[in-house]
Design a protein around this motif. Sequence first.
Motif, mmCIF file in Angstrom:
data_model
loop_
_atom_site.group_PDB
_atom_site.id
_atom_site.type_symbol
_atom_site.label_atom_id
_atom_site.label_comp_id
_atom_site.label_asym_id
_atom_site.label_seq_id
_atom_site.Cartn_x
_atom_site.Cartn_y
_atom_site.Cartn_z
ATOM 1 N N ALA A 50 5.526 -4.692 -8.042
ATOM 2 C CA ALA A 50 6.048 -6.270 -7.323
ATOM 3 C C ALA A 50 5.441 -6.644 -5.952
ATOM 4 O O ALA A 50 5.369 -7.910 -5.669
ATOM 5 C CB ALA A 50 7.406 -6.099 -7.092
ATOM 6 N N GLU A 51 4.715 -5.893 -5.891
ATOM 7 C CA GLU A 51 3.240 -5.890 -3.897
ATOM 8 C C GLU A 51 4.772 -6.373 -3.601
ATOM 9 O O GLU A 51 4.840 -7.043 -2.036
ATOM 10 C CB GLU A 51 2.538 -6.865 -3.910
ATOM 11 N N LEU A 56 8.635 -1.852 0.746
ATOM 12 C CA LEU A 56 8.653 -0.041 0.677
ATOM 13 C C LEU A 56 8.110 -0.098 2.048
ATOM 14 O O LEU A 56 8.785 0.959 2.899
ATOM 15 C CB LEU A 56 7.027 -0.238 0.153
ATOM 16 N N THR A 57 7.335 -1.125 3.330
ATOM 17 C CA THR A 57 7.265 -0.011 4.759
ATOM 18 C C THR A 57 8.767 0.167 4.787
ATOM 19 O O THR A 57 8.453 1.376 6.041
ATOM 20 C CB THR A 57 6.621 -1.337 4.632
ATOM 21 N N GLU A 58 9.748 -0.655 5.294
ATOM 22 C CA GLU A 58 11.067 -0.825 5.714
ATOM 23 C C GLU A 58 10.967 1.182 5.344
ATOM 24 O O GLU A 58 12.030 1.370 6.007
ATOM 25 C CB GLU A 58 11.547 -1.695 5.101
ATOM 26 N N ARG A 59 11.363 0.849 3.799
ATOM 27 C CA ARG A 59 11.905 1.888 2.936
ATOM 28 C C ARG A 59 11.125 3.114 3.652
ATOM 29 O O ARG A 59 11.746 4.613 4.087
ATOM 30 C CB ARG A 59 12.421 2.140 1.825
ATOM 31 N N ALA A 60 9.697 3.280 3.794
ATOM 32 C CA ALA A 60 9.504 4.536 4.108
ATOM 33 C C ALA A 60 9.610 4.679 5.602
ATOM 34 O O ALA A 60 9.335 5.562 5.821
ATOM 35 C CB ALA A 60 7.455 4.055 4.492
ATOM 36 N N LEU A 61 10.497 4.260 6.631
ATOM 37 C CA LEU A 61 10.701 4.938 7.616
ATOM 38 C C LEU A 61 11.312 6.187 7.741
ATOM 39 O O LEU A 61 11.421 6.723 8.417
ATOM 40 C CB LEU A 61 11.277 3.699 8.495
ATOM 41 N N THR A 62 12.571 6.228 6.089
ATOM 42 C CA THR A 62 13.411 7.065 6.061
ATOM 43 C C THR A 62 13.141 7.913 5.060
ATOM 44 O O THR A 62 13.996 9.343 4.506
ATOM 45 C CB THR A 62 14.668 6.669 6.222
ATOM 46 N N ASP A 63 12.275 7.347 3.782
ATOM 47 C CA ASP A 63 12.398 7.657 2.804
ATOM 48 C C ASP A 63 10.950 8.300 2.251
ATOM 49 O O ASP A 63 10.242 7.412 2.240
ATOM 50 C CB ASP A 63 12.818 6.374 1.832
ATOM 51 N N SER A 64 10.414 9.530 2.045
ATOM 52 C CA SER A 64 9.444 10.258 1.749
ATOM 53 C C SER A 64 9.096 10.154 0.509
ATOM 54 O O SER A 64 7.290 9.510 0.475
ATOM 55 C CB SER A 64 9.402 11.143 1.462
ATOM 56 N N HIS A 65 9.339 9.149 -0.557
ATOM 57 C CA HIS A 65 8.706 8.468 -2.004
ATOM 58 C C HIS A 65 8.538 7.259 -1.460
ATOM 59 O O HIS A 65 7.315 6.885 -2.376
ATOM 60 C CB HIS A 65 9.608 8.084 -3.021
ATOM 61 N N ALA A 66 9.486 6.289 -0.898
ATOM 62 C CA ALA A 66 8.540 4.930 -0.509
ATOM 63 C C ALA A 66 7.428 5.481 0.682
ATOM 64 O O ALA A 66 6.767 4.566 -0.270
ATOM 65 C CB ALA A 66 9.067 4.355 0.065
ATOM 66 N N LEU A 70 4.179 3.996 -0.940
ATOM 67 C CA LEU A 70 3.108 2.668 -0.885
ATOM 68 C C LEU A 70 1.783 3.524 0.321
ATOM 69 O O LEU A 70 0.903 2.175 -0.106
ATOM 70 C CB LEU A 70 4.267 2.904 1.400
ATOM 71 N N ASN A 71 1.529 4.218 0.750
ATOM 72 C CA ASN A 71 0.150 4.671 0.924
ATOM 73 C C ASN A 71 -1.156 4.610 -0.526
ATOM 74 O O ASN A 71 -2.106 4.198 -0.087
ATOM 75 C CB ASN A 71 0.716 6.379 1.854
ATOM 76 N N ARG A 72 -0.681 4.552 -1.438
ATOM 77 C CA ARG A 72 -0.973 5.323 -2.211
ATOM 78 C C ARG A 72 -1.192 3.136 -3.571
ATOM 79 O O ARG A 72 -2.486 2.903 -2.935
ATOM 80 C CB ARG A 72 -0.519 5.302 -4.128
ATOM 81 N N SER A 73 -0.283 2.380 -2.735
ATOM 82 C CA SER A 73 -0.218 1.439 -3.056
ATOM 83 C C SER A 73 -1.324 0.031 -2.321
ATOM 84 O O SER A 73 -2.230 -0.510 -2.221
ATOM 85 C CB SER A 73 1.086 0.316 -2.386
#
Length: 135
Positions: A50-51, A56-66, A70-73
């Motif tokens: 969904a771009e 994703l960036t916000e979730r990436a702060l605490t979620d390794s899956h996010a 995010l990095n792959r995206s």
Amino acid sequence: MDWLERAQAAEQLQDWDEAIALVSAHAECFSDDPDMHDNHLWHMALLARAERISELTERALTDSHARRRLNRSLRERGMEAALCDRAEDGDRDALYVLVRLMCQTGRVQEAQKAVADMGPEDQYARRIVAGDCGT
């Protein structure tokens, strides 16, 4: 039609708001329930499709899956500068994705420099350069 069928249909139609809402209600990171965990991974994939990079960036702060999604995206979207920024800020997965990208595009010296600058003690990053770049 149950929630899963509705979510799959919404995903097929690229109705991201509906798909994300349905899946996220049945998702949990590192759940003991494998279905909830799988739904969490699906949720992260939907956010990427969904771009929704900021979410994703916000979730990436605490979620390794996010963070990994995010990095792959970012890589898939050609946002190398954003990957570099994340790596410089200490995101090791971003460094690994960045170095693999550089190796796969024949930029061996850039990959070596990235590791030297952002992860000089990171043995895994060094192994990526040695393996993927053939150094």
